[in-house]
Design a protein around this motif. Structure first.
Motif, PDB file in Angstrom:
ATOM      1  N   CYS A  32       1.199  -1.188   0.277  1.00  0.00           N
ATOM      2  CA  CYS A  32      -0.007   0.442   0.085  1.00  0.00           C
ATOM      3  C   CYS A  32       0.867   1.213   0.385  1.00  0.00           C
ATOM      4  O   CYS A  32       2.087   1.892   0.933  1.00  0.00           O
ATOM      5  N   TYR A  33       0.319   2.930  -0.819  1.00  0.00           N
ATOM      6  CA  TYR A  33       1.282   3.698  -0.714  1.00  0.00           C
ATOM      7  C   TYR A  33       0.672   4.286   0.011  1.00  0.00           C
ATOM      8  O   TYR A  33      -0.289   4.746  -0.287  1.00  0.00           O
ATOM      9  N   ILE A  34       1.747   5.361   0.512  1.00  0.00           N
ATOM     10  CA  ILE A  34       1.345   7.009   1.197  1.00  0.00           C
ATOM     11  C   ILE A  34       2.330   7.629   0.286  1.00  0.00           C
ATOM     12  O   ILE A  34       4.019   7.487   0.446  1.00  0.00           O
ATOM     13  N   LEU A  35       1.376   8.453  -0.620  1.00  0.00           N
ATOM     14  CA  LEU A  35       2.047   9.671  -1.256  1.00  0.00           C
ATOM     15  C   LEU A  35       1.846  10.581  -0.332  1.00  0.00           C
ATOM     16  O   LEU A  35       1.316  11.331   0.260  1.00  0.00           O
ATOM     17  N   VAL A  36       3.931  11.050  -0.913  1.00  0.00           N
ATOM     18  CA  VAL A  36       4.286  12.674   0.008  1.00  0.00           C
ATOM     19  C   VAL A  36       4.355  13.896  -1.234  1.00  0.00           C
ATOM     20  O   VAL A  36       4.348  12.963  -2.407  1.00  0.00           O
ATOM     21  N   ASP A  37       4.524  15.099  -0.657  1.00  0.00           N
ATOM     22  CA  ASP A  37       4.720  15.233  -1.421  1.00  0.00           C
ATOM     23  C   ASP A  37       6.698  15.621  -2.065  1.00  0.00           C
ATOM     24  O   ASP A  37       7.371  14.910  -0.923  1.00  0.00           O
ATOM     25  N   LYS A  38       7.236  16.218  -3.133  1.00  0.00           N
ATOM     26  CA  LYS A  38       8.501  15.812  -3.342  1.00  0.00           C
ATOM     27  C   LYS A  38       9.691  16.422  -2.458  1.00  0.00           C
ATOM     28  O   LYS A  38       9.286  17.585  -1.571  1.00  0.00           O
ATOM     29  N   GLY A  39      10.611  15.920  -1.284  1.00  0.00           N
ATOM     30  CA  GLY A  39      11.557  16.529  -0.778  1.00  0.00           C
ATOM     31  C   GLY A  39      10.556  16.086   0.783  1.00  0.00           C
ATOM     32  O   GLY A  39      11.159  15.719   1.699  1.00  0.00           O
ATOM     33  N   VAL A  40       9.763  15.794   1.082  1.00  0.00           N
ATOM     34  CA  VAL A  40       8.642  15.076   2.217  1.00  0.00           C
ATOM     35  C   VAL A  40       9.519  14.294   2.620  1.00  0.00           C
ATOM     36  O   VAL A  40       8.953  13.526   1.917  1.00  0.00           O
ATOM     37  N   VAL A  44       6.994   5.853   9.140  1.00  0.00           N
ATOM     38  CA  VAL A  44       5.721   4.746   9.279  1.00  0.00           C
ATOM     39  C   VAL A  44       5.484   4.569  10.532  1.00  0.00           C
ATOM     40  O   VAL A  44       4.734   4.382  11.232  1.00  0.00           O
ATOM     41  N   GLU A  45       6.446   4.525  11.059  1.00  0.00           N
ATOM     42  CA  GLU A  45       6.787   4.712  12.787  1.00  0.00           C
ATOM     43  C   GLU A  45       6.287   5.901  13.517  1.00  0.00           C
ATOM     44  O   GLU A  45       6.136   6.460  15.004  1.00  0.00           O
ATOM     45  N   HIS A  46       5.704   6.710  12.402  1.00  0.00           N
ATOM     46  CA  HIS A  46       5.206   8.344  13.740  1.00  0.00           C
ATOM     47  C   HIS A  46       3.977   7.923  14.659  1.00  0.00           C
ATOM     48  O   HIS A  46       3.170   7.860  13.301  1.00  0.00           O
ATOM     49  N   PRO A  47       3.849   8.295  15.074  1.00  0.00           N
ATOM     50  CA  PRO A  47       2.437   8.078  15.759  1.00  0.00           C
ATOM     51  C   PRO A  47       1.619   8.471  15.724  1.00  0.00           C
ATOM     52  O   PRO A  47       0.447   7.507  15.377  1.00  0.00           O
ATOM     53  N   ILE A  48       1.254   9.591  13.859  1.00  0.00           N
ATOM     54  CA  ILE A  48       0.139   9.423  13.247  1.00  0.00           C
ATOM     55  C   ILE A  48      -0.044   9.087  12.544  1.00  0.00           C
ATOM     56  O   ILE A  48      -1.387   7.798  12.598  1.00  0.00           O
ATOM     57  N   VAL A  49       0.700   8.600  11.838  1.00  0.00           N
ATOM     58  CA  VAL A  49       0.822   7.326  10.685  1.00  0.00           C
ATOM     59  C   VAL A  49       0.726   5.650  11.550  1.00  0.00           C
ATOM     60  O   VAL A  49       0.083   5.510  10.918  1.00  0.00           O
ATOM     61  N   MET A  80      -3.145   3.948  -0.386  1.00  0.00           N
ATOM     62  CA  MET A  80      -3.799   4.076   0.738  1.00  0.00           C
ATOM     63  C   MET A  80      -4.081   5.182   1.735  1.00  0.00           C
ATOM     64  O   MET A  80      -5.559   5.781   1.721  1.00  0.00           O
ATOM     65  N   TRP A  81      -3.058   6.743   0.768  1.00  0.00           N
ATOM     66  CA  TRP A  81      -3.205   7.427   1.847  1.00  0.00           C
ATOM     67  C   TRP A  81      -2.683   8.585   0.993  1.00  0.00           C
ATOM     68  O   TRP A  81      -1.592   8.544   1.048  1.00  0.00           O
ATOM     69  N   ASP A  82      -3.203   9.960   0.793  1.00  0.00           N
ATOM     70  CA  ASP A  82      -2.479  10.842  -0.413  1.00  0.00           C
ATOM     71  C   ASP A  82      -2.259  12.774   1.376  1.00  0.00           C
ATOM     72  O   ASP A  82      -3.223  13.239   1.607  1.00  0.00           O
ATOM     73  N   LEU A  83      -0.684  12.136   1.435  1.00  0.00           N
ATOM     74  CA  LEU A  83      -0.751  13.576   2.320  1.00  0.00           C
ATOM     75  C   LEU A  83       0.127  14.074   1.615  1.00  0.00           C
ATOM     76  O   LEU A  83       0.906  15.083   1.819  1.00  0.00           O
ATOM     77  N   ARG A  84      -0.112  14.517   0.231  1.00  0.00           N
ATOM     78  CA  ARG A  84       0.655  16.050  -0.819  1.00  0.00           C
ATOM     79  C   ARG A  84      -0.162  17.213  -0.218  1.00  0.00           C
ATOM     80  O   ARG A  84      -1.580  17.473  -0.278  1.00  0.00           O
ATOM     81  N   CYS A  85       0.936  18.270  -0.399  1.00  0.00           N
ATOM     82  CA  CYS A  85       0.423  19.771  -0.130  1.00  0.00           C
ATOM     83  C   CYS A  85      -0.907  19.034  -1.824  1.00  0.00           C
ATOM     84  O   CYS A  85      -2.181  19.936  -1.322  1.00  0.00           O
ATOM     85  N   LEU A 100       1.203  15.703   7.119  1.00  0.00           N
ATOM     86  CA  LEU A 100       1.845  15.985   8.545  1.00  0.00           C
ATOM     87  C   LEU A 100       2.035  16.025   8.951  1.00  0.00           C
ATOM     88  O   LEU A 100       1.974  16.363  10.304  1.00  0.00           O
ATOM     89  N   SER A 101       2.941  17.469   8.340  1.00  0.00           N
ATOM     90  CA  SER A 101       2.969  18.791   9.255  1.00  0.00           C
ATOM     91  C   SER A 101       1.735  19.451  10.151  1.00  0.00           C
ATOM     92  O   SER A 101       1.498  19.793  11.520  1.00  0.00           O
ATOM     93  N   GLU A 102       0.766  19.234   8.845  1.00  0.00           N
ATOM     94  CA  GLU A 102      -0.149  20.340   9.235  1.00  0.00           C
ATOM     95  C   GLU A 102      -1.010  19.339  10.168  1.00  0.00           C
ATOM     96  O   GLU A 102      -2.097  20.179  11.029  1.00  0.00           O
ATOM     97  N   LEU A 103      -1.174  18.215   9.740  1.00  0.00           N
ATOM     98  CA  LEU A 103      -2.579  17.412  10.724  1.00  0.00           C
ATOM     99  C   LEU A 103      -1.480  16.837  12.605  1.00  0.00           C
ATOM    100  O   LEU A 103      -2.455  17.326  13.280  1.00  0.00           O
TER     101      LEU A 103
END
Length: 130
Positions: A32-40, A44-49, A80-85, A100-103
């Motif tokens: 499963c993929y989590i999409l993030v912006d380039k450079g971010v 997966v061990e982050h508490p929110i994730v 699974m999750w799109d976290l892009r701006c 994630l930074s905004e969350l």
């Protein structure tokens, strides 16, 4: 002629009965993929994730963080999750939220994420007592 006899193999018999067979865990599972912006970079061990993965009943080992969905991904792979701006190109995904930074900083963003998870509640069987 007996259905259980040697003429009909066991799998065909189980299929005819509508019985689902268990698969061995050794079979490879597409990620499963989590999409993030380039450079971010996110872990997966982050508490929110970690919390979101637990709610969706997804193992961290199945998850790959990427800026794009690789072309080599299998048909059963999913975003699974799109976290892009900027959600461009638009992709089909289970969850879409601010980065994630905004969350981490915004209560309203977390509430919207929770509502998204809750809207998938019936589809994913989250909190299903049966």
């Amino acid at each position: 002629m007996s259905l259980i006899g040697g003429d009909v193999n066991r799998n065909a018999y189980l299929d005819a009965m509508g019985i689902t067979r268990w698969r061995e865990r050794s079979e490879a599972v597409d990620p499963c993929y989590i999409l993030v912006d380039k450079g971010v970079r996110i872990e997966v061990e982050h508490p929110i994730v970690k919390s979101v993965l637990a709610l969706l009943n997804i193992n961290a080992e199945q998850v790959k963080v990427s800026t794009v969905l690789p072309k080599s991904a299998g048909k059963s792979s999913a975003i699974m999750w799109d976290l892009r701006c900027l959600k461009h190109p638009k992709v089909e995904c289970i969850l879409s939220s601010p980065p994630l930074s905004e969350l981490e900083q915004t209560v309203q963003a977390k509430k919207q994420l929770w509502q998204s998870i809750h809207s998938w509640d019936g589809y994913l069987g989250i909190g299903d007592a049966t």
